[in-house]
Design a protein around this motif. Sequence first.
Motif, PDB file in Angstrom:
ATOM      1  N   GLU A   1       0.828  -1.205   0.000  1.00 28.44           N
ATOM      2  CA  GLU A   1       0.000   0.000   0.000  1.00 28.44           C
ATOM      3  C   GLU A   1       0.860   1.252   0.000  1.00 28.44           C
ATOM      4  O   GLU A   1       0.626   2.212  -0.749  1.00 28.44           O
ATOM      5  N   VAL A   2       1.920   1.244   0.846  1.00 24.46           N
ATOM      6  CA  VAL A   2       2.833   2.377   0.936  1.00 24.46           C
ATOM      7  C   VAL A   2       3.626   2.513  -0.365  1.00 24.46           C
ATOM      8  O   VAL A   2       3.839   3.625  -0.868  1.00 24.46           O
ATOM      9  N   GLN A   3       4.079   1.383  -0.914  1.00 27.82           N
ATOM     10  CA  GLN A   3       4.841   1.430  -2.161  1.00 27.82           C
ATOM     11  C   GLN A   3       4.013   2.044  -3.293  1.00 27.82           C
ATOM     12  O   GLN A   3       4.519   2.834  -4.091  1.00 27.82           O
ATOM     13  N   THR A   4       2.755   1.650  -3.375  1.00 26.39           N
ATOM     14  CA  THR A   4       1.900   2.154  -4.442  1.00 26.39           C
ATOM     15  C   THR A   4       1.736   3.667  -4.351  1.00 26.39           C
ATOM     16  O   THR A   4       1.819   4.391  -5.357  1.00 26.39           O
TER      17      THR A   4
ATOM     18  N   GLY B   1       2.487  12.622   3.746  1.00 26.36           N
ATOM     19  CA  GLY B   1       1.523  13.615   3.247  1.00 26.36           C
ATOM     20  C   GLY B   1       0.617  13.118   2.142  1.00 26.36           C
ATOM     21  O   GLY B   1      -0.260  13.866   1.694  1.00 26.36           O
ATOM     22  N   LYS B   2       0.775  11.876   1.693  1.00 28.18           N
ATOM     23  CA  LYS B   2      -0.074  11.336   0.642  1.00 28.18           C
ATOM     24  C   LYS B   2      -1.040  10.331   1.236  1.00 28.18           C
ATOM     25  O   LYS B   2      -0.641   9.447   2.003  1.00 28.18           O
ATOM     26  N   GLN B   3      -2.296  10.475   0.849  1.00 27.49           N
ATOM     27  CA  GLN B   3      -3.353   9.655   1.467  1.00 27.49           C
ATOM     28  C   GLN B   3      -3.299   8.235   0.949  1.00 27.49           C
ATOM     29  O   GLN B   3      -3.197   7.986  -0.260  1.00 27.49           O
ATOM     30  N   LEU B   4      -3.353   7.315   1.897  1.00 26.98           N
ATOM     31  CA  LEU B   4      -3.456   5.922   1.529  1.00 26.98           C
ATOM     32  C   LEU B   4      -4.869   5.624   1.068  1.00 26.98           C
ATOM     33  O   LEU B   4      -5.841   6.184   1.603  1.00 26.98           O
ATOM     34  N   PRO B   5      -5.060   4.773   0.071  1.00 30.67           N
ATOM     35  CA  PRO B   5      -6.412   4.543  -0.478  1.00 30.67           C
ATOM     36  C   PRO B   5      -7.320   3.899   0.545  1.00 30.67           C
ATOM     37  O   PRO B   5      -6.923   3.040   1.317  1.00 30.67           O
TER      38      PRO B   5
END
Length: 338
Positions: free
Chosen positions: A42-45, A332-336
């Motif tokens: 998830e983090v990699q994506t 700072g980027k939202q995880l889906p």
Amino acid sequence: MNRTTKLVAATALAAAALMCTTTAANAYTLTPAGTGFIGKGEVQTVLGLNNAALQKAVDNGTLAFTSKQGVSQAVSQAATQAGTEAGTQKGVQGGTQSATQSGTQTVSWDLSCTIDNKNKQFHREGTRDGVRAGTAVGSRTAKRDAVRDASRDGVRTGTRSGVVAGVVNADIDAKARKTGQWTGWNIKGVTNSVTTMASTPSWDEPTQFGNWEFGGWSEDGAWSDDGDWVFGEYEFGDYAFGDVTWGGWQNEPGEAPGDCDRGNEKATDIVETFTYGVAVDGAITPGAVTAGDVTEGDVTEGDIAEGDITYIDPVENVGAPTFGAVALFVNGKQLPAL
């Protein structure tokens, strides 16, 4: 040896407010108890990192996990509003009206005497004018302005929005990390929750009020007429008559009223009789009206002029806060989410 990574999360007022969020692939989970899991893939994506780059970020401690969760609190605040109500008071005013009435009256004058044993009689008619005063009693409707104070209590409702933030402890297995077999971060709990709420609520409109409550009427204004006078019949006194205007004497030929003059030594048994007829009423001339006291009636309510609204501190919370879904972020980027 185990290695621990700290995640900064905006969560609920307490860990119990946290909600579970998952995705179909590489899902992250977060239970109401504040535990869960963030998948490696998830983090990699989200960051666009391959295994080597992700491993380097982990070794250098450059990954920062955060979360945000909205919260809203229903609030209410008491209010009061002043106003004034206009009204009209009716009444009945008494009054009297003066008048004069003209009239005429006939008068008869009979004169007789005896001269040389002979009875002599004389007669004539006259009229006289008169006038008499009278009054009539009447009434009319009257009105005057009235005013009274009004007040009412109310309440306004609204919501105050905010964000709850905390620190989430998570770790990965160091041995698994070295072999490249680790799959993500285990979230172990939430500490140091801090809630930030908006200082000013968003208020619903309009403010809801109860019924008006009123003070006593103030009716000190001047009365004004609200209708015409209605009078009863006049009641008159006696006529005051002027002098009589006489017609000519009626007598036998060769005789004259002067024969019966009291200065005539030959005249005896002198008799003078005046007979007054019934007065004939003439026109009535109305005079001025004298207004009397007013008998007060009821007040008819009018419009209410609303004054300013005064809000009374404090602002009270209503019920428990409402929490939104938890959103997780990496750098700072939202995880889906679902």
